[in-house]
Design an enzyme around this catalytic site. Sequence first.
Site, PDB file in Angstrom:
ATOM      1  N   ARG A 177      90.048  11.009 101.932  1.00 38.64           N
ATOM      2  CA  ARG A 177      89.805   9.564 101.874  1.00 38.64           C
ATOM      3  C   ARG A 177      91.100   8.849 102.254  1.00 38.64           C
ATOM      4  O   ARG A 177      92.149   9.470 102.417  1.00 38.64           O
ATOM      5  CB  ARG A 177      89.273   9.092 100.503  1.00 38.64           C
ATOM      6  CG  ARG A 177      89.784   9.721  99.274  1.00 38.64           C
ATOM      7  CD  ARG A 177      91.233   9.516  98.957  1.00 38.64           C
ATOM      8  NE  ARG A 177      91.663   8.136  99.022  1.00 38.64           N
ATOM      9  CZ  ARG A 177      92.901   7.748  99.246  1.00 38.64           C
ATOM     10  NH1 ARG A 177      93.859   8.657  99.458  1.00 38.64           N
ATOM     11  NH2 ARG A 177      93.252   6.488  99.281  1.00 38.64           N
ATOM     12  N   GLY A 178      90.990   7.506 102.353  1.00 43.31           N
ATOM     13  CA  GLY A 178      92.119   6.724 102.849  1.00 43.31           C
ATOM     14  C   GLY A 178      91.881   6.468 104.337  1.00 43.31           C
ATOM     15  O   GLY A 178      91.533   7.400 105.084  1.00 43.31           O
ATOM     16  N   ALA A 179      92.089   5.222 104.767  1.00 38.56           N
ATOM     17  CA  ALA A 179      91.673   4.806 106.111  1.00 38.56           C
ATOM     18  C   ALA A 179      92.154   5.745 107.222  1.00 38.56           C
ATOM     19  O   ALA A 179      91.369   6.189 108.063  1.00 38.56           O
ATOM     20  CB  ALA A 179      92.163   3.383 106.372  1.00 38.56           C
ATOM     21  N   ARG A 190      81.062   6.514 106.073  1.00 40.50           N
ATOM     22  CA  ARG A 190      81.656   5.428 105.278  1.00 40.50           C
ATOM     23  C   ARG A 190      81.811   4.204 106.199  1.00 40.50           C
ATOM     24  O   ARG A 190      82.276   4.341 107.327  1.00 40.50           O
ATOM     25  CB  ARG A 190      83.007   5.839 104.683  1.00 40.50           C
ATOM     26  CG  ARG A 190      82.873   6.966 103.657  1.00 40.50           C
ATOM     27  CD  ARG A 190      84.130   7.139 102.829  1.00 40.50           C
ATOM     28  NE  ARG A 190      84.321   6.030 101.913  1.00 40.50           N
ATOM     29  CZ  ARG A 190      85.458   5.804 101.252  1.00 40.50           C
ATOM     30  NH1 ARG A 190      86.494   6.610 101.418  1.00 40.50           N
ATOM     31  NH2 ARG A 190      85.576   4.784 100.426  1.00 40.50           N
ATOM     32  N   GLN A 240      92.566   6.106  92.349  1.00 42.81           N
ATOM     33  CA  GLN A 240      93.437   6.646  93.408  1.00 42.81           C
ATOM     34  C   GLN A 240      94.910   6.358  93.111  1.00 42.81           C
ATOM     35  O   GLN A 240      95.780   7.112  93.537  1.00 42.81           O
ATOM     36  CB  GLN A 240      93.069   6.031  94.771  1.00 42.81           C
ATOM     37  CG  GLN A 240      91.747   6.505  95.345  1.00 42.81           C
ATOM     38  CD  GLN A 240      90.629   5.544  95.035  1.00 42.81           C
ATOM     39  OE1 GLN A 240      90.617   4.920  93.969  1.00 42.81           O
ATOM     40  NE2 GLN A 240      89.666   5.414  95.922  1.00 42.81           N
ATOM     41  N   ASP A 272      92.015  -1.364 104.948  1.00 37.74           N
ATOM     42  CA  ASP A 272      90.952  -0.548 105.530  1.00 37.74           C
ATOM     43  C   ASP A 272      90.413  -1.164 106.811  1.00 37.74           C
ATOM     44  O   ASP A 272      89.950  -0.452 107.696  1.00 37.74           O
ATOM     45  CB  ASP A 272      89.843  -0.348 104.499  1.00 37.74           C
ATOM     46  CG  ASP A 272      90.342   0.548 103.390  1.00 37.74           C
ATOM     47  OD1 ASP A 272      90.240   1.769 103.508  1.00 37.74           O
ATOM     48  OD2 ASP A 272      90.925   0.020 102.423  1.00 37.74           O
ATOM     49  N   ASN A 314      90.568  -4.331 101.694  1.00 40.73           N
ATOM     50  CA  ASN A 314      91.295  -3.210 101.079  1.00 40.73           C
ATOM     51  C   ASN A 314      90.581  -2.877  99.769  1.00 40.73           C
ATOM     52  O   ASN A 314      89.603  -3.525  99.386  1.00 40.73           O
ATOM     53  CB  ASN A 314      92.765  -3.588 100.848  1.00 40.73           C
ATOM     54  CG  ASN A 314      93.618  -2.379 100.494  1.00 40.73           C
ATOM     55  OD1 ASN A 314      93.555  -1.363 101.175  1.00 40.73           O
ATOM     56  ND2 ASN A 314      94.381  -2.450  99.423  1.00 40.73           N
ATOM     57  N   LYS A 315      91.075  -1.860  99.090  1.00 43.37           N
ATOM     58  CA  LYS A 315      90.418  -1.372  97.866  1.00 43.37           C
ATOM     59  C   LYS A 315      90.134  -2.515  96.897  1.00 43.37           C
ATOM     60  O   LYS A 315      90.951  -3.422  96.726  1.00 43.37           O
ATOM     61  CB  LYS A 315      91.318  -0.307  97.224  1.00 43.37           C
ATOM     62  CG  LYS A 315      90.760   0.360  95.992  1.00 43.37           C
ATOM     63  CD  LYS A 315      89.382   0.939  96.187  1.00 43.37           C
ATOM     64  CE  LYS A 315      89.314   2.005  97.250  1.00 43.37           C
ATOM     65  NZ  LYS A 315      87.918   2.408  97.565  1.00 43.37           N
TER      66      LYS A 315
HETATM   67  O1  MRU Z   1      88.023   4.512  99.116  1.00 37.08           O
HETATM   68  P1  MRU Z   1      89.297   5.045  99.679  1.00 37.08           P
HETATM   69  O2  MRU Z   1      90.144   5.772  98.711  1.00 37.08           O
HETATM   70  O3  MRU Z   1      89.104   5.790 100.982  1.00 37.08           O
HETATM   71  O4  MRU Z   1      90.018   3.673  99.992  1.00 37.08           O
HETATM   72  C1  MRU Z   1      90.891   3.473 100.982  1.00 37.08           C
HETATM   73  C2  MRU Z   1      92.172   3.252 100.364  1.00 37.08           C
HETATM   74  O5  MRU Z   1      92.831   4.199 100.032  1.00 37.08           O
HETATM   75  C3  MRU Z   1      92.682   1.934 100.117  1.00 37.08           C
HETATM   76  O6  MRU Z   1      91.848   0.891 100.259  1.00 37.08           O
HETATM   77  C4  MRU Z   1      94.019   1.802 100.765  1.00 37.08           C
HETATM   78  O7  MRU Z   1      94.712   0.817 100.136  1.00 37.08           O
HETATM   79  C5  MRU Z   1      93.935   1.543 102.237  1.00 37.08           C
HETATM   80  S1  MRU Z   1      93.806   2.990 103.145  1.00 37.08           S
HETATM   81  C6  MRU Z   1      95.438   3.405 103.368  1.00 37.08           C
END
Ligand code: MRU
Length: 357
Positions: free
Chosen positions: A51-53, A91, A190, A231, A241-242
Site C-alpha cells: 500500500r501507499g501511492a 483501489r 499506518q 494520493d 490523502n489519508k
Molecule cells: O491506504 P494507504 O495506506 O495505501 O494510503 C496511502 C497512504 O499511505 C497515505 O495516504 C499517504 O499519506 C500517501 S501515499 C505516500
Amino acid sequence: MKVNGQNYRTVWWEEASLFYIEQNLLPFTFRIAEARSYTDCCDAIRNMSIRGAGAIGAMAGFAMALASVQAPDEKYSEFLLQARKDIEATRPTARNLFYAVEKVYNHALRTRQNAISEAQRLADQDAADSRKIGEIGNTLIKDGFHIETHCNAGWLAFVDYGTALSPVYLAHEQGKNIFIYVGETRPRCQGARLTAWELNQAGIPHVIIPDNAGASLMARGKVNIMIVGADRIAVNGDVANKIGTLEKAIVAHEYGIPFYVAAPTSTIDFHCKNGAQIPIEERSGDEVLYMEGVTGAGKLERVLICSPGSSAYNPSFDVTPAKYITGIITEKGIIHPDTRSIANLNVHLRESGKFNQ
Ligand code: MRU
C-alpha cells in the site's frame, strides 16, 4: 532503505518474478512475498499487503508487465485489456496506480520485454523522485525542528525513500536534531505500525500520538512543520490523502504552522480539475470495528473494539483544499498549490518529455 542492515525496495522484479514486502505483517514480522501472476498483484494491492501511492503504482506497473508475460499469443491484446481493467479496479484513489498501468500497458502492446523494461523504469524513477523530494524538502527543516506527519508516506509507501519522510531521513543523516510526532492514523494505523517502524529502523527520535492529539500539540506550539504525503493532486492544488489529513491542515492553518505535501509529479492528475473530482475509496467497516495486534506470546490477533451490533462507515481518504497547503514538495521543486503553478509544471514536464498525458 535498510532493514536490519540490508538494502530493500518495497517491490522488485527479479528473474521473471515479482517480490514485495508484506506490509500487513509489519511491524511484527518482516516477510518477503512473491507475486506469480497479475491477479496475485491485484490481491496484494486490494488487501493492502502492499500500500501507499508510489508502492501500489510500482506494483501495478509490474502487474501489467506480468500480465504481458502471461498473455497467450493468440489472445494477447484481449488479455492485456482485461488485465488493465482488473488492476485499475483494485483501489480507486492513488493516481500513481493509473499512471503506471497506462504507461506499461502502452509498452506491452509493443512487446513483453518493452513492458518489463517500462515497469522497471517507473520503479527506478519513483525511487529517484523520492530521493530528490528528500533533498528539496530537507531545506525546509531546521535544526531542532519538531515535525508532525500523518499515515505512512515513508519508503514503504514508495519504492524507496518515501515522500513526506524522505526529507526527514536526510535531515537526520545530516545530523540535524529533529523529533517526529507520528499520528497513529486510524483505522489501519499506518502511522503507529509503519511510520514508527521505519523511524525505528533509521534511529530517528519520535513518538506516536493519538490521531486526535494533533490539534492540542499545535495549539501548544509543539509542532514547527507538518509534512504529509498525497494520493492524488488536482490541478487546482487540492490534495487527497489519508483520512484525517484535512483536519490537520485546517488546524495547522489556524495556528500558522507550515503545512507541506510531499509527492512526485506522477501523483498529480492533470485531468482532474479539483478535489471534488477525486474518487474517494470507502473500505470495509470492519477496519474500524476490529483492531489487530500481537499478544504477549507473539501471536497476531484481531479483536472487536466497538459495541457489538454497531456498523461503521470507513472513508479512507479526504481532500484538503489548496488554501490550507503551504506548498507541494515535488522532485521538480516546491510549488505553490494553485492552478497557474501546476499548469506551468505540466508544460515543463511535457517539454522535458516526462509525461505524455
Ligand atoms: O491506504 P494507504 O495506506 O495505501 O494510503 C496511502 C497512504 O499511505 C497515505 O495516504 C499517504 O499519506 C500517501 S501515499 C505516500
